[in-house]
Enzyme design. Structure first.
Site, short mmCIF file in Angstrom:
data_model
loop_
_atom_site.label_atom_id
_atom_site.label_comp_id
_atom_site.label_asym_id
_atom_site.label_seq_id
_atom_site.Cartn_x
_atom_site.Cartn_y
_atom_site.Cartn_z
CE1 TYR A 266 64.56 63.73 -6.62
CE2 TYR A 266 64.25 62.23 -4.56
CZ TYR A 266 65.10 62.28 -6.13
OH TYR A 266 65.82 61.59 -6.64
CD GLU B 170 65.78 62.20 -9.93
OE1 GLU B 170 66.34 62.66 -9.15
OE2 GLU B 170 66.11 61.80 -11.22
#
Length: 432
Positions: free
Chosen positions: A153, A241
């Site tokens: 991530y 993101e």
């Protein structure tokens, strides 16, 4: 400073989660979702990322089954993924009214792509996030399917606590990052970025190392991190993101799924991006509100909320609920208010059959309360308002506004503060 900072990371991720939940709705694909009013399809998002040197899957877009077949043949990929292009999440488990199950399909045969596209394009796809009847699919994305050997991530976002951008990363990707922050905070890494100097080489490499990239992949990941930051700056993003930020068995670092929020104040210099806005899946009332620079979000209650500012809107909805009522919507007037906007706002609110009362809650900083009052009285007279109206005004020119309302001769209930306004609005519905 590229070490786990559990407390700070949780705060950053809480903010990230709130924005993601409100603006994305869990959309599991590359999607740029800035403010409420800008909706870009996955293929548009991927193109923007690719144009800035970020590594994404090769893909083509098709609006017919024949085009989809040609795209699949041109890809010359070992395996192909076909994705229906709608804004709602849950496509993979959705159902078409053609009978086809799933809006995302994998195949190695271009002919299968054509057959699947015939059952997608022009048909409605229903998912857990679409209206009951689903959303019509007008385009499909035909992309190269890549295997993911490891998922991480990575995000860049503006953080008020740091007065600038920060990088947040975790070697545990492909899952809800909020859960990682709650259960394994030591796996969250945060790095502040100097807005003037940008991401330094050692910062990018350290983040890549924290994400678990090894050998040549570490430098490759660092290069992608720097490109993502350049994208962040160039398109006036407030958040980038990437989840998962993954690696393939062939040794390639790829941004598989991503979400980008824009600063809507930069629309004047990001005209090409904002021109891509896809409003086809919005509720008609949202599009109508946008014509007058009004922001409308429909809810399922019966008390309409007419406010200025998103924060005040949420507070108004909360206090109505605390007093036993249910908000029907919130309609945000914004800052540069004109009487015509107030009139159009009332026109939208009164057109909703669920609305049994209207609560106006305005805090006049840059908003002139007298303009609001004149707009209210005009709307009440011309629209022949049939539902109770509670008004709470505070701030610039409020005394003149109160005079306008009191001398109007209209059945307008004034409130002293927000608590008083909410109680009166809830009571007005209860009397019916």
């Amino acid at each position: 400073m590229a070490a786990p900072v559990a407390g700070q990371a949780r705060a950053v991720l809480r903010d990230l989660a709130l924005r993601s939940a409100r603006l994305r709705g869990g959309f599991p694909a590359v999607q740029l979702t800035p403010r409420r009013w800008l909706n870009l399809q996955e293929y548009q998002s991927k193109k923007i990322m690719a144009d800035h040197g970020v590594t994404v899957q090769r893909f083509f877009v098709a609006d017919s089954a024949n085009d989809a077949l040609e795209a699949a043949q041109r890809l010359k990929a070992k395996e192909i993924v076909l994705k229906a292009q709608i804004l709602a999440g849950g496509r993979g488990k959705g159902i078409f009214n053609s009978g086809l199950k799933g809006g995302v399909h994998l195949t190695k045969d271009p002919k299968t792509v054509e057959q699947l596209a015939k059952q997608m394009i022009g048909y409605n796809l229903s998912t857990k996030q679409t209206p009951k009847d689903g959303v019509t699919v007008k385009k499909v994305m035909v992309a190269e399917a890549l295997n993911i050997s490891r998922e991480t991530y990575f995000a860049i976002l503006m953080d008020r606590a740091c007065n600038g951008p920060v990088m947040v990363g975790s070697p545990q990707g492909g899952v809800d990052i909020e859960e990682v922050a709650a259960t394994s905070p030591e796996l969250i890494f945060k790095e502040e970025i100097d807005i003037f100097e940008g991401v330094k080489d050692h910062q990018a490499l350290q983040m890549a190392k924290n994400l678990g990239f090894k050998g040549p992949l570490q430098q490759q990941a660092a290069d992608q991190i720097k490109k993502l930051y350049n994208l962040f700056l160039k398109i006036d993003a407030t958040q980038v993101e990437v989840n998962p930020f993954g690696e393939t068995p062939e040794g390639q670092v790829v941004c598989f799924d991503a979400k980008i929020n824009f600063d809507d104040n930069a629309e004047f210099r990001q005209k090409e991006i904002f021109a891509m806005d896809d409003k086809s899946e919005n509720e008609p009332i949202e599009n109508e509100a946008a014509k007058y620079d009004l922001k409308y979000i429909g809810l399922d209650g019966n008390i309409a909320c007419f406010v200025n500012g998103a924060g005040l809107a949420m507070a108004t909805c909360d206090i109505i609920s605390l007093n036993g009522g249910k908000p029907a919507n919130f309609l945000d007037l914004g800052g540069g208010v004109k009487e015509a906007q107030v009139y159009q706002a009332f026109k939208l609110l009164t057109a909703d059959p669920k609305v049994e009362a209207i609560l106006v809650n305005i805090f006049g900083g840059i908003v002139n309360c007298a303009i609001i009052a004149n707009g209210i009285t005009k709307a009440c007279r011309e629209l022949e308002l049939k539902v109770p109206l509670v008004v709470r005004l505070e701030g610039t020119n409020v005394h003149e506004a109160q005079r306008i309302l009191s001398e109007s001769g209209l059945p307008i209930t004034s409130a002293n503060d927000l608590e008083d306004a909410a109680k009166k609005a809830v009571a007005s519905v209860a009397k019916k």
